[in-house]
Design a protein around this motif. Structure first.
Motif, PDB file in Angstrom:
ATOM      1  N   SER A  88       6.814   6.849  -2.051  1.00  0.00           N
ATOM      2  CA  SER A  88       5.944   5.674  -2.017  1.00  0.00           C
ATOM      3  C   SER A  88       4.546   6.019  -2.518  1.00  0.00           C
ATOM      4  O   SER A  88       3.932   5.230  -3.256  1.00  0.00           O
ATOM      5  CB  SER A  88       5.865   5.106  -0.598  1.00  0.00           C
ATOM      6  OG  SER A  88       7.131   4.654  -0.156  1.00  0.00           O
ATOM      7  N   VAL A  89       4.029   7.176  -2.138  1.00  0.00           N
ATOM      8  CA  VAL A  89       2.716   7.611  -2.621  1.00  0.00           C
ATOM      9  C   VAL A  89       2.745   7.777  -4.143  1.00  0.00           C
ATOM     10  O   VAL A  89       1.826   7.350  -4.853  1.00  0.00           O
ATOM     11  CB  VAL A  89       2.290   8.933  -1.943  1.00  0.00           C
ATOM     12  CG1 VAL A  89       1.099   9.560  -2.660  1.00  0.00           C
ATOM     13  CG2 VAL A  89       1.945   8.688  -0.485  1.00  0.00           C
ATOM     14  N   VAL A  90       3.818   8.388  -4.649  1.00  0.00           N
ATOM     15  CA  VAL A  90       3.951   8.573  -6.094  1.00  0.00           C
ATOM     16  C   VAL A  90       3.966   7.223  -6.804  1.00  0.00           C
ATOM     17  O   VAL A  90       3.254   7.017  -7.798  1.00  0.00           O
ATOM     18  CB  VAL A  90       5.240   9.361  -6.425  1.00  0.00           C
ATOM     19  CG1 VAL A  90       5.487   9.383  -7.929  1.00  0.00           C
ATOM     20  CG2 VAL A  90       5.142  10.788  -5.883  1.00  0.00           C
ATOM     21  N   LEU A  91       4.750   6.277  -6.307  1.00  0.00           N
ATOM     22  CA  LEU A  91       4.850   4.961  -6.940  1.00  0.00           C
ATOM     23  C   LEU A  91       3.515   4.220  -6.899  1.00  0.00           C
ATOM     24  O   LEU A  91       3.146   3.526  -7.856  1.00  0.00           O
ATOM     25  CB  LEU A  91       5.932   4.135  -6.254  1.00  0.00           C
ATOM     26  CG  LEU A  91       7.361   4.635  -6.444  1.00  0.00           C
ATOM     27  CD1 LEU A  91       8.325   3.867  -5.532  1.00  0.00           C
ATOM     28  CD2 LEU A  91       7.801   4.499  -7.892  1.00  0.00           C
ATOM     29  N   LEU A  92       2.788   4.374  -5.802  1.00  0.00           N
ATOM     30  CA  LEU A  92       1.482   3.724  -5.691  1.00  0.00           C
ATOM     31  C   LEU A  92       0.506   4.306  -6.705  1.00  0.00           C
ATOM     32  O   LEU A  92      -0.214   3.556  -7.384  1.00  0.00           O
ATOM     33  CB  LEU A  92       0.943   3.890  -4.270  1.00  0.00           C
ATOM     34  CG  LEU A  92      -0.366   3.163  -3.955  1.00  0.00           C
ATOM     35  CD1 LEU A  92      -0.192   1.664  -4.134  1.00  0.00           C
ATOM     36  CD2 LEU A  92      -0.837   3.501  -2.551  1.00  0.00           C
ATOM     37  N   MET A  93       0.475   5.628  -6.828  1.00  0.00           N
ATOM     38  CA  MET A  93      -0.414   6.265  -7.804  1.00  0.00           C
ATOM     39  C   MET A  93      -0.036   5.858  -9.226  1.00  0.00           C
ATOM     40  O   MET A  93      -0.895   5.570 -10.052  1.00  0.00           O
ATOM     41  CB  MET A  93      -0.339   7.786  -7.664  1.00  0.00           C
ATOM     42  CG  MET A  93      -0.861   8.339  -6.344  1.00  0.00           C
ATOM     43  SD  MET A  93      -2.599   7.984  -6.051  1.00  0.00           S
ATOM     44  CE  MET A  93      -2.463   6.623  -4.871  1.00  0.00           C
ATOM     45  N   GLN A  94       1.250   5.817  -9.506  1.00  0.00           N
ATOM     46  CA  GLN A  94       1.705   5.447 -10.852  1.00  0.00           C
ATOM     47  C   GLN A  94       1.354   4.003 -11.186  1.00  0.00           C
ATOM     48  O   GLN A  94       0.942   3.694 -12.305  1.00  0.00           O
ATOM     49  CB  GLN A  94       3.219   5.666 -10.972  1.00  0.00           C
ATOM     50  CG  GLN A  94       3.629   7.117 -10.961  1.00  0.00           C
ATOM     51  CD  GLN A  94       5.127   7.307 -10.839  1.00  0.00           C
ATOM     52  OE1 GLN A  94       5.825   6.472 -10.267  1.00  0.00           O
ATOM     53  NE2 GLN A  94       5.645   8.403 -11.364  1.00  0.00           N
ATOM     54  N   GLY A  95       1.516   3.115 -10.212  1.00  0.00           N
ATOM     55  CA  GLY A  95       1.244   1.710 -10.454  1.00  0.00           C
ATOM     56  C   GLY A  95      -0.234   1.418 -10.631  1.00  0.00           C
ATOM     57  O   GLY A  95      -0.630   0.642 -11.503  1.00  0.00           O
ATOM     58  N   ILE A  96      -1.075   2.039  -9.820  1.00  0.00           N
ATOM     59  CA  ILE A  96      -2.501   1.754  -9.843  1.00  0.00           C
ATOM     60  C   ILE A  96      -3.217   2.463 -10.989  1.00  0.00           C
ATOM     61  O   ILE A  96      -4.068   1.878 -11.672  1.00  0.00           O
ATOM     62  CB  ILE A  96      -3.145   2.157  -8.496  1.00  0.00           C
ATOM     63  CG1 ILE A  96      -2.628   1.252  -7.375  1.00  0.00           C
ATOM     64  CG2 ILE A  96      -4.666   2.086  -8.576  1.00  0.00           C
ATOM     65  CD1 ILE A  96      -3.126   1.651  -6.003  1.00  0.00           C
TER      66      ILE A  96
END
Length: 370
Positions: A88-96
């Motif tokens: 989830s942290v990875v996906l958040l960083m990638q999205g933002i």
């Protein structure tokens, strides 16, 4: 398998957002039982490593590539609850930061790539290690199978979401066949990466692999030049060979090299979801990413003309931001020493205050079993 905005309609995206938020909340609570002061920084490193390896698209079929999803790897290394948080942290960083995966589709992506992969992989992993011999090789084999199955499971989950809230009129049968077919191939790559990584860590610090806690070996005696089991001996914990600080440093260096250098040679072909979407018209209503003008959009640094340097810098920045963000989250939710000392805690052995690396190398025991 990053789903962009526009593939799934607003009601379904909102529903998956609620599911994702609930799963993250549960995982924050559950991660407290999996993490302590020693393993919290390692969980942050796992998130950064997943970010780095996700930049390495590998070819799987003509004109198609795949990349690591990471749910199985994270669950086996640091635990299922922490694994959900890692991805989830990875996906958040990638999205933002990198405009990879839609912001309104963040719930879809967390549900597919963090929750489904982690739950399916860890459930299968646990089942396999219960029936296989309790050896390091068995943990590696179980990791391979669990990772392999987790990828088509996520593809199936996306297909179900598309059946409920897809924004284009495409036969669900065609979508399911194409998605699951290509993601079985991608799953093989996921399985190889996961097994190799788990095998490498378990070779030097088996006690740091959540799924390997409880591995034991019988004491041996040399009789007439041959090693035999000592009569009546209780199994002894598998010894650690390397300081956890060295493991962390080696993992960080590997992540930086992969993201900053090796990623330049990754396949430029579209990944499985992009390929299926283009071939079947799922992408007709794709929306522009909300941060498409980000300085790091598309994994490149804005105004840096050299493609190799731009991609490398973006990868290094991504690893750095992810390891800091992940470590901060995991350090905040970790189990404190006071919690370890409480009578109600039975999840593991706490570190001795002021313990040295030598002590750390021998504290491979844990009451958590696989």
């Amino acid at each position: 398998m990053h789903v962009p905005d526009g593939f799934i309609n607003a009601p379904t995206s909102a529903a998956t957002g609620v599911i994702a938020a609930g799963a993250v909340a549960v995982s924050l609570r559950g991660a407290r039982r999996e993490l302590d002061e020693r393993t919290a920084p390692l969980a942050g490193l796992v998130a950064a490593f997943i970010f780095a390896v996700q930049m390495l698209n590998f070819p799987v079929a003509a004109g198609t590539s795949g990349h690591l999803l990471g749910g199985a790897l994270a669950a086996i290394l640091v635990g299922p609850y922490t694994g959900v948080l890692c991805v989830s942290v990875v996906l958040l960083m990638q999205g933002i930061l990198f405009a990879d995966g839609g912001l309104t589709a963040l719930g879809v992506n967390i549900t597919n790539m963090a929750i489904v992969t982690t739950v399916v992989a860890y459930a299968l992993f646990r089942g396999l290690v219960k029936v296989l011999p309790r050896t390091r090789r068995s943990v590696t084999v179980a990791s391979f199978v669990a990772a392999l199955v987790s990828v088509p499971a996520a593809a199936l989950a996306f297909t179900l979401m598309y059946a409920v809230g897809g924004t284009t009129d495409v036969s669900i049968g065609k979508v399911a066949t194409a998605m699951i077919g290509v993601h079985v191939l991608i799953g093989i790559g996921e399985a190889v990466i996961t097994a190799l990584t788990v095998g490498a860590v378990i070779a030097v610090r088996p006690d740091l692999v959540y799924g390997a806690r409880g591995l034991t070996q019988k004491l041996k005696l040399r009789v007439n030049g041959e090693l035999v089991d000592a009569p009546g001996s209780e199994p002894a914990p598998v010894a650690a060979r390397t300081s956890h600080r060295k493991v962390w440093a080696a993992g960080l260096v590997a992540s930086l090299v992969l993201a900053g250098f090796v990623s330049f040679y990754a396949s430029a072909n579209p990944d499985g979801l992009e390929k299926v979407a283009a071939d079947h018209g799922i992408d007709k209503k794709t929306e522009e990413h909300a941060v498409a003008d980000s300085p790091l959009a598309d994994y490149g640094v804005k105004d840096v003309d050299d493609a190799r340097l731009s991609g490398g810098l973006a990868g290094v920045i991504g690893v750095g931001v992810t390891v800091v963000a992940g470590s901060a989250v995991f350090w905040a939710v970790r189990r404190r020493r006071a919690d370890d000392a409480s009578p109600s805690n039975t999840t593991g052995t706490m570190d001795t205050p002021g313990a040295t690396d030598a002590t750390d190398a021998t504290d491979a025991t844990s009451t958590t079993s696989v």
